[in-house]
Scaffold this active site. Structure first.
Site, PDB file in Angstrom:
ATOM      1  N   GLU A  48       0.811  -1.217   0.000  1.00 49.05           N
ATOM      2  CA  GLU A  48       0.000   0.000   0.000  1.00 49.05           C
ATOM      3  C   GLU A  48       0.844   1.266   0.000  1.00 49.05           C
ATOM      4  OE1 GLU A  48      -3.086  -0.481  -0.389  1.00 49.05           O
ATOM      5  OE2 GLU A  48      -3.242  -2.606   0.112  1.00 49.05           O
ATOM      6  N   HIS A 176     -15.488  -3.394  -0.067  1.00 46.09           N
ATOM      7  CA  HIS A 176     -14.705  -2.230   0.356  1.00 46.09           C
ATOM      8  C   HIS A 176     -15.424  -1.486   1.486  1.00 46.09           C
ATOM      9  CE1 HIS A 176     -10.909  -0.902  -1.352  1.00 46.09           C
ATOM     10  NE2 HIS A 176     -11.172   0.324  -0.936  1.00 46.09           N
ATOM     11  N   GLY A 181      -7.798   1.131   4.555  1.00 49.38           N
ATOM     12  CA  GLY A 181      -7.306  -0.071   5.227  1.00 49.38           C
ATOM     13  C   GLY A 181      -7.940  -1.356   4.762  1.00 49.38           C
ATOM     14  N   ARG A 184      -5.326  -4.187   3.763  1.00 46.35           N
ATOM     15  CA  ARG A 184      -4.693  -4.798   4.922  1.00 46.35           C
ATOM     16  C   ARG A 184      -5.651  -5.775   5.610  1.00 46.35           C
ATOM     17  NH1 ARG A 184      -0.911  -0.231   5.000  1.00 46.35           N
ATOM     18  NH2 ARG A 184      -2.727   1.022   4.426  1.00 46.35           N
TER      19      ARG A 184
END
Length: 335
Positions: A48, A176, A181, A184
């Site tokens: 990321e 989503h 984040g 992760r």
């Protein structure tokens, strides 16, 4: 699909070999968890754009130190991911996955970054750069997450663990649910699914970011592409762990011999004349003949110059040869 099934069988065989080492001494088990705590935190954050190196990540999460010149957010991401990783082991023995588990994973990861948004579904519309597909509408997130958790619990014992983990990751990312984040948390959930079903975690190195994003985007219409990618990462991580076990002098010699014979079943003849580095690179090429020098370096934990020198030696000694061009070809093992 036959290729994926073959990889499932390879992963199952690797898992059987890893099981031969169990039960591990408590000290060994603790050190392995810490090893992957750093490795998974580093790679997942690096995917990321986190700027911390692996050694810097280790210092941040184990010693609580800050790295001069590195953004404070990068430190928060490292500490938060390590906490979320620890939580994965706390819930891996639970009978069922719950929404609360997912919210807690995000909360632990995101708490220091934005406490108000940590552990809460987003209330704004977001877009994924580079993707042609929309994520779930805000109003549909709660129901979609309920469906996801139900799907997981209904299918946990029906699907192969790799298919289960890859599909969980894929479906979560397509929803989503958080403002940030999501990647992760998706990878933590994927590894939770693997651990819950007797597999080791799967590491996705940053060098494979393009392949990772491509396979995930393609999964909107061809989910098997992403499953195939994750299968490769499971196998690669298993082989990494098997190498660690082989190099441990305290491991039972009989188990060690069995593992060595199986892991190197494609490179038996004449390999004893090779150095340890050459054997490692040759085994990697046997498993991943289309890997570039950079990918082999990442996978084998060697520098690129070491990979280049070793490949040159292997070519000169006719253990391998190149089929096709440097960009689109692959390696052929001659033994």
């Amino acid at each position: 699909m036959d290729a994926i099934i073959a990889k499932y069988k390879k992963a199952d065989e690797n898992n059987r070999l890893l099981s031969a080492y169990r039960p591990l001494p408590p000290e060994t088990l603790k050190s392995l968890r810490e090893y992957y705590r750093v490795g998974l935190t580093y790679t997942s954050n690096a995917l990321e754009g986190n700027s911390l190196t692996e050694s810097e990540t280790k210092v941040v999460i184990e010693d609580g130190l800050t790295i001069e010149g590195k953004p404070l957010r990068d430190h928060y991401e490292a500490v938060g991911h390590a906490k979320a990783y620890d939580y994965v082991y706390q819930i891996m023995e639970k009978e069922r996955l719950t929404e609360e588990d997912i919210l807690n994973l995000h909360s632990l990861f995101y708490q220091q970054i934005d406490a108000e948004k940590a552990g809460h579904y987003r209330n704004v519309k977001v877009y994924i750069s580079g993707s042609r597909y929309a994520v779930a509408a805000v109003s549909k997130i709660p129901s979609e997450m309920q469906k996801l958790v139900k799907w997981y619990n209904d299918n946990e014992k029906k699907l192969h663990p790799i298919e289960l983990a890859a599909t969980l990751h894929q479906r979560f990312v397509f929803i989503h649910p958080f403002v940030d984040g999501n990647g992760r948390v998706a990878r933590l959930l994927m590894n939770l699914a693997l651990l819950r079903n007797g597999f080791t975690i799967a590491i996705i190195p940053a060098i494979l970011r393009h392949e990772y994003i491509y396979s995930l985007e393609t999964a909107h219409t061809r989910p098997e592409v992403f499953t195939d990618f994750i299968a490769d990462r499971v196998i690669a991580t298993q082989l990494d762990l098997l190498r660690l076990m082989r190099d441990d002098d305290t491991v039972n010699d009989t188990v060690n011999d069995t593992v060595n014979d199986t892991v190197n079943d494609t490179v038996k003849s004449g390999v004893s004349a090779l150095s340890k580095t050459e054997q490692t690179v040759l085994a990697a090429i046997s498993s991943f003949p289309d890997y570039s020098y950079e990918k082999l370096a990442e996978y084998c934990h060697f520098s690129r110059p070491t990979i280049a020198r070793t490949i040159k030696t292997l070519q000169n000694r006719e253990y391998i040869r190149r089929i096709g061009s440097d960009k689109t070809g692959h390696w052929k093992v001659n033994i």
